[in-house]
Design a protein around this motif. Structure first.
Motif: not given
Ligand SMILES: NC(=O)C1=CN([C@@H]2O[C@H](COP(=O)(O)OP(=O)(O)OC[C@H]3O[C@@H](n4cnc5c(N)ncnc54)[C@H](O)[C@@H]3O)[C@@H](O)[C@H]2O)C=CC1
Ligand SMILES: O=C(O)[C@H]1O[C@H](OP(=O)(O)OP(=O)(O)OC[C@H]2O[C@@H](n3ccc(=O)[nH]c3=O)[C@H](O)[C@@H]2O)[C@H](O)[C@@H](O)[C@@H]1O
Length: 474
Positions: A89-90, A130-131, A157-162, A195-198
């Motif tokens: 995860i980055i 995961i970015v 890459f999976d881009v997430l907003s957090n 999302m589940d990993t994060l």
């Protein structure tokens, strides 16, 4: 007890070791001992400081968290490429300031640092990542970032907003017990898995019902909206403070009465000299720019007013000082207590003190500044930039003092710009004795005991309070 899937061997990297990257990742390291967390930055000086006893930012409780994990599962490094390659995860927590030049200058977000970080990730990553957008960014940034990341065509890459909701000065308690954690992702299978990993990382200490999963756009927009609403509350009560002064009402009483309505709530209703901090103004302007780009000028205008009201409040405060001191502060000594944008931080970004000081310098006052946490060099940097003067020129008007008492000695007026607790504890009899008479107090935070100050002999102005009959307003 809800069980959390083991994340043994999970590696997290965070690009950007600033006010957000440092504390958020340290908290993850503390709460997830089986996860390795590496924070990287292009600034070697910042990384050196994180690896020392003298951390680069002051934040209550942070030192304890860092020292509990550093060298075990928390590492600070300038080797960005290695950290990217290792990580599952980055997080990207680089700065996203307001653009200074070009299209959207003065409003839009400058995503240069973000894009550079994304291009670096695209270049060196060899395995799926995961970015995570931790920085505050405009809506639809994830889409652009995803295009940059996939441009290299090397891996997935999976881009997430957090987005991060911590406030400075209370970062550690905010992170330890957040109102919510917001995660936005693509609603396909891969996005859901990311999302589940994060979410599992945060679930180590945050109750599941406070971890919100949503789509990326809603997540990105929610962050801008949250800051805009918070700033709007401050501007609303500050606007009312002007009405209170005109009418003889007391803004703290009004805030108390209004805030007891559970639909309104008591927080963020403290009138002040004006809000500061690196984000409120930047994020509202960003929202304003987005609204303009979407062809929604009425909405843009509505939110822009929050910033105008803040500028008005700062100018109103300076005006009270000038009028109070018989319409001139030229050559007069003003003690400015507090330079940080709020208490319990050494951060001065967009601090109201900077504007107050700049205006006093324009009026050729002698300003004596004291702040318990702000570094001297930072004050000079802020003032040379704000006043467009070199340091020697600024130093003709400004002196930095080791304590509040020194700042107040021989001063015509004391102006409180930051609500540091220690200002409440001053021996005001002693302060009064050392000041020029008549002695004025301008309380820009409403933290002092005004009745006692008046008994001592001070002429007192306080935001949104009935005006002191001895205060000149003409
Ligand atoms: N300061 C705060 O309390 C909060 C800030 N945010 C958002 O978080 C983001 C970061 O804010 P701060 O931590 O305050 O900024 P900061 O300026 O303290 O830290 C950013 C760090 O990123 C580093 N950096 C920039 N480009 C880089 C690159 N390409 N590679 C490696 N390192 C790079 C800089 O050297 C700097 O140390 C912003 O988008 C801000 O809006 C969100 C919530 C709270
Ligand atoms: O995105 C961000 O950077 C952060 O911005 C703010 O946090 P911060 O700016 O650190 O501090 P706040 O406590 O929100 O204060 C902001 C400014 O408003 C002022 N303020 C706040 C509250 C109030 O009632 N009155 C008031 O004048 C403060 O003195 C300060 O100058 C938000 O509170 C955080 O949720 C958000 O994550």
């Amino acid at each position: 007890m809800v069980s959390i899937p083991s994340q043994d061997g999970l590696k997290i990297c965070c690009i950007g070791a600033g006010y957000v990257g440092g504390p958020t990742m340290s908290m993850i390291a503390l709460k997830c001992p089986e996860v390795q967390v590496k924070i990287v930055d292009i600034s070697a000086a910042r990384i050196d400081a994180w690896n020392s006893d003298n951390l680069p930012i002051y934040e209550p409780g942070l030192h304890k968290v860092v020292t509990a994990c550093r060298g075990k599962n928390l590492f600070f490094s300038t080797d960005i490429d290695e950290a990217i390659q290792e990580a599952d995860i980055i997080f990207v927590a680089v700065n996203t300031p307001t653009k200074k030049v070009g299209i959207g200058a003065g409003r839009a977000s400058d995503l240069t640092y973000w894009e550079l970080a994304a291009r670096r990730i695209a270049q060196v990553a060899e395995t799926p990542k995961i970015v995570v957008e931790k920085s505050t960014v405009p809506i639809k940034t994830a889409e652009a970032i995803s295009a940059v990341l996939h441009g290299a065509g090397k891996t997935r890459f999976d881009v997430l907003s957090n987005p991060e909701f911590l406030a400075e000065g209370t970062a550690i308690t905010d992170l330890d017990n957040p109102d919510r954690v917001l995660i936005g992702g693509q609603l396909d299978e891969s996005g859901q898995k990311a999302m589940d990993t994060l979410a599992d990382v945060y679930a180590h200490w945050v109750p599941r019902d406070r971890i919100l999963l949503t789509n990326v756009w809603s997540s990105e927009l929610s962050k801008l909206v949250a800051n805009s609403f918070l700033a709007q509350r401050v501007s609303s009560i500050n606007a009312i403070s002007a009405v209170c002064e005109a009418s003889g009402a007391d803004v703290d009483e009004v805030a108390r009465a209004v805030g007891m309505d559970t639909r309104i709530g008591p927080k963020f209703l403290k009138a002040s000299v004006g809000f500061g901090g690196s984000c409120f103004q930047k994020d509202i302007l960003n929202l304003v720019y987005l609204c303009e780009s979407f062809g929604l000028p009425e909405v843009a205008h509505y939110f822009h007013q929050v910033v105008h009201m803040n500028d008005y409040q700062k100018e109103r405060f300076v005006g009270r000082i000038i009028h109070g001191l018989y319409n001139t502060v030229t050559g007069k000594k003003i003690a400015l207590l507090g330079f940080a944008f709020k208490k319990d931080t050494g951060d001065t970004r967009e601090s109201a003190s900077i504007d107050v000081c700049r205006r006093l310098i324009e009026e050729k006052a002698q300003v004596a500044i004291y702040d318990p946490k702000v570094e001297e060099e930072q004050v000079w940097m802020d003032l040379t930039y704000a006043c467009k003067m070199d340091k020697t020129e600024v130093q003709k008007y400004v002196t930095l003092c080791p304590d509040a008492l020194t700042a107040c000695k021989d001063a015509h007026a004391m102006a409180v710009a930051t609500e540091w607790d220690e200002f409440k504890e001053l021996d005001f009899h002693q302060v009064y004795d050392t000041m020029t008479k008549p002695s004025f107090v301008f309380d820009g935070r409403n933290i002092l005991d005004h009745a006692t100050l008046r008994e001592i002999g001070f002429v007192v102005y306080a935001i949104g309070k009935p005006l002191d009959p001895k205060l000149s307003t003409a």
